[in-house]
Enzyme design. Structure first.
Site, short mmCIF file in Angstrom:
data_model
loop_
_atom_site.label_atom_id
_atom_site.label_comp_id
_atom_site.label_asym_id
_atom_site.label_seq_id
_atom_site.Cartn_x
_atom_site.Cartn_y
_atom_site.Cartn_z
N ARG A 74 20.41 55.23 47.27
CA ARG A 74 20.70 56.01 46.06
C ARG A 74 19.81 55.53 44.92
O ARG A 74 19.86 54.36 44.54
CB ARG A 74 22.19 55.89 45.69
CG ARG A 74 22.56 56.58 44.39
CD ARG A 74 24.06 56.55 44.12
NE ARG A 74 24.37 57.17 42.85
CZ ARG A 74 24.72 56.52 41.74
NH1 ARG A 74 24.82 55.20 41.73
NH2 ARG A 74 24.97 57.17 40.63
N HIS A 102 20.60 59.23 35.16
CA HIS A 102 21.22 57.90 35.01
C HIS A 102 20.77 57.30 33.67
O HIS A 102 20.04 56.32 33.63
CB HIS A 102 20.87 57.01 36.20
CG HIS A 102 21.74 55.78 36.36
ND1 HIS A 102 22.37 55.46 37.54
CD2 HIS A 102 22.07 54.80 35.49
CE1 HIS A 102 23.05 54.34 37.39
NE2 HIS A 102 22.89 53.90 36.15
N GLU A 122 28.13 58.37 35.60
CA GLU A 122 29.06 57.74 34.66
C GLU A 122 29.13 58.38 33.27
O GLU A 122 28.66 57.83 32.28
CB GLU A 122 28.74 56.25 34.53
CG GLU A 122 28.92 55.50 35.84
CD GLU A 122 28.88 53.99 35.68
OE1 GLU A 122 28.51 53.50 34.61
OE2 GLU A 122 29.23 53.31 36.65
N ASN A 133 32.27 55.12 41.05
CA ASN A 133 31.64 53.84 40.73
C ASN A 133 32.75 52.92 40.27
O ASN A 133 33.45 53.24 39.30
CB ASN A 133 30.63 53.98 39.58
CG ASN A 133 29.39 54.74 39.98
OD1 ASN A 133 29.29 55.25 41.08
ND2 ASN A 133 28.44 54.83 39.06
N TYR A 173 34.10 48.69 39.73
CA TYR A 173 33.75 47.26 39.77
C TYR A 173 34.95 46.36 39.54
O TYR A 173 35.00 45.25 40.07
CB TYR A 173 32.70 46.95 38.69
CG TYR A 173 31.34 47.55 38.94
CD1 TYR A 173 31.07 48.87 38.59
CD2 TYR A 173 30.33 46.81 39.52
CE1 TYR A 173 29.82 49.43 38.81
CE2 TYR A 173 29.06 47.36 39.74
CZ TYR A 173 28.83 48.66 39.39
OH TYR A 173 27.59 49.20 39.62
N GLU A 232 28.96 53.28 43.66
CA GLU A 232 28.57 51.95 43.16
C GLU A 232 29.73 50.99 43.28
O GLU A 232 30.87 51.35 42.98
CB GLU A 232 28.16 51.98 41.67
CG GLU A 232 26.79 52.53 41.40
CD GLU A 232 26.44 52.50 39.92
OE1 GLU A 232 26.93 51.62 39.19
OE2 GLU A 232 25.67 53.38 39.51
#
Ligand code: GBH
Length: 507
Positions: free
Chosen positions: A98, A143, A188, A330, A332, A401
């Site tokens: 990606r 992005h 995002e 995405n 984290y 992600e």
């Protein structure tokens, strides 16, 4: 009898522990990849006719807004070293890679009056090199590197941005769509809108919280939906790909089990990602009720004649609803949220934080990454996937992600632990029926971490930014990920031969 039962119980629990903690398999067809973004790796910031983006301008400001005063002028130099990047993807055995396209490499002024052939040629080279190596290109259209010329006109708060974005996307479909079958429109939205227009943590540093992020949110959703419909109506039949959006999702858990804190944590999730996901993936569309309610209530209280959250008309709701073949997640980290009666003095009004109305904390026992905001909370990942399944009728999900930051070094045992624990949580969610089809590690290689410059490393491969050839070397986590992909299973006891990791002393 009691003894037989006991033995049975012990055997069953042992098996459970074994199946849970030792070796577990990913389903057939599950896809693994890794990700980067144009501004973070390419460099070549003014080469071959590329125009200026908001990040080129931001990193050249004096004084520098970047922690270490660095920029993406050269970054990992992938503009010249992309063949090595593809070789790395091959070494890892990735199913897909990606990457994102730099808008101003293709359209130097942002608009289509000038299409830069050399920019097209660069991505043709990358895409063809991936295909030669049997790796699927997964292309992110946007992005964060907006053309500076379009920022001058307001960027993501000018409603015309939806047209600019569609015109740009069309150039990509026309030039790359014959070979690219995986697309993300926008990476995002929250980081674009809140961090860039509400706050100052991302370019263009507008700092208009309470208003800017909501105008931006509506425009991002419409821009995304327009590009989805363009693909759907004019390209899908011929090119046969999938197109979705990547939304950054943090899990907010209630700090206590009081009703107030549970509601507060839910509001935090709706403001963090529901505001973008709900209009696209929920059955009824539109912004989440919690978001509409809070902002309308506060706006009235603050004397605005209408809500600071723009309205989506019925036709806009219909246009946006369902405009994604998959939900790109995405994710984290996680946080804790609670309500506090003294909130009134805590946040400026109007503001995004005041609109949510919660205090955000973390549990000090959670392992801490090199990035301030990053704690390892695998059960939060599990809960997130389960809530997405419940809220949106089990949509097709790609994890686009997920990753961990360190200060550097090849022996990255904490990154190894993070990936293993998050992939274990993912397997748990798959067992509960979540429809996750792929997983993407952030990042393939170390890169420019926005305002943190080069002080936080996310790469499976280390990049030596002091060497003239930007040498890439695999970290321990790269060997672990490679084995997971090869075997399609998670073997927590697998250890790579250390000589392999350690050809020369750690740096
Ligand atoms: C991604 O952003 C970007 O797509 C990528 O470019 C970047 O390099 C990478 O991650 C690493 O940062 O828990 O409430 O404190 C992720 C942005 C910023 C999303 C911090 C979650 C935590 C908010 N993340 N945020 S909170």
């Amino acid at each position: 009898m009691a003894r037989t039962l006991l033995v049975c119980f012990v055997l069953i629990s042992l098996e459970c522990i074994w199946c849970k903690s030792s070796i577990r398999r990913f389903p057939d067809g599950f896809q693994f990849g890794a990700s980067t973004a144009a501004y973070q790796v390419e460099g070549g910031w003014s080469e071959d006719g590329k125009g200026l983006s908001i990040w080129d301008v931001a990193t050249h400001m004096q004084p520098s807004p970047i922690k270490d005063g660095s920029s993406g002028d050269i970054a990992a130099n992938s503009y010249h070293l992309y063949k090595r990047d593809v070789e790395i993807a091959k070494e890892l055995g990735l199913d897909f890679y990606r990457f994102s396209v730099s808008w101003t490499r293709i359209l130097p002024n942002g608009l289509t009056n000038k299409i830069n052939k050399l920019g097209i040629a660069y991505y043709n080279g990358l895409i063809d090199e991936l295909l030669r190596n049997n790796i699927k290109p997964f292309l992110t259209i946007y992005h964060w590197d907006l053309p500076y010329e379009l920022q001058k006109l307001g960027g993501w708060v000018n409603p015309l941005v939806t047209e600019w974005f569609v015109d740009y996307a069309k150039v990509l479909f026309d030039n790359f769509g014959d070979r690219v079958q995986l697309w993300v429109t926008i990476n995002e939205p929250k980081q674009i809108c809140y961090e860039g227009y509400g706050d100052v943590s991302k370019a263009p540093f507008i700092n208009a919280t309470g208003i800017g992020e909501y105008i931006c949110a509506k425009n991002v959703l419409l821009a995304h939906a327009k590009v989805y419909h363009l693909y759907n109506d004019h390209y899908r039949q011929l090119q046969n790909g999938s197109i979705g959006i990547s939304i950054s999702c943090t899990w907010f858990d209630p700090a206590s089990d009081t009703f107030d804190d549970q509601q507060g944590a839910r509001d935090a999730r709706r403001f963090d990602w529901g505001i973008y996901a709900h209009p696209i993936f929920s059955k009824d569309g539109d912004f989440p009720i919690e978001v509409k309610r809070n902002i309308a209530y506060k706006s009235a209280e603050q004397g605005y004649s209408k809500s600071r959250l723009p309205v989506l008309s019925n036709s806009e709701i219909t246009f946006i609803r369902g405009s994604s073949d998959f939900f790109g997640v995405n994710t984290y980290t996680s946080k804790l949220a609670y309500r506090d009666a003294s909130l009134d003095e805590m946040y400026p009004a109007p503001s995004y934080s005041d609109d949510i109305g919660v205090v955000i904390t973390k549990d000090p026992s959670w392992p801490q990454g090199q990035s301030n905001w990053l704690q390892e909370v695998p059960w939060g990942f599990y809960k997130l996937l389960m809530e997405i399944k419940d809220l949106y009728e089990n949509p097709l999900v790609f994890i686009t992600e997920n990753g961990w930051s360190t200060a550097g070094g090849l022996l990255d045992d904490d990154r190894v632990r993070y990936y293993r624990n998050y992939l274990t949580a993912l397997l748990d969610a798959l067992n509960q029926g979540c429809n996750v089809k792929g997983y993407t590690a952030w990042s393939l290689i170390d890169n420019f971490e926005w305002k943190q410059g080069y002080t936080e490393k996310f790469g499976l491969y280390q990049v030596d930014f002091t060497s003239p050839d930007l040498t890439r070397r695999p970290r321990k986590s790269a060997y672990i990920y490679k084995e997971i992909i090869r075997s399609k299973q998670l073997d927590l006891n697998f250890e790579p031969a250390l000589e392999e990791v350690y050809e020369s002393p750690d740096v």
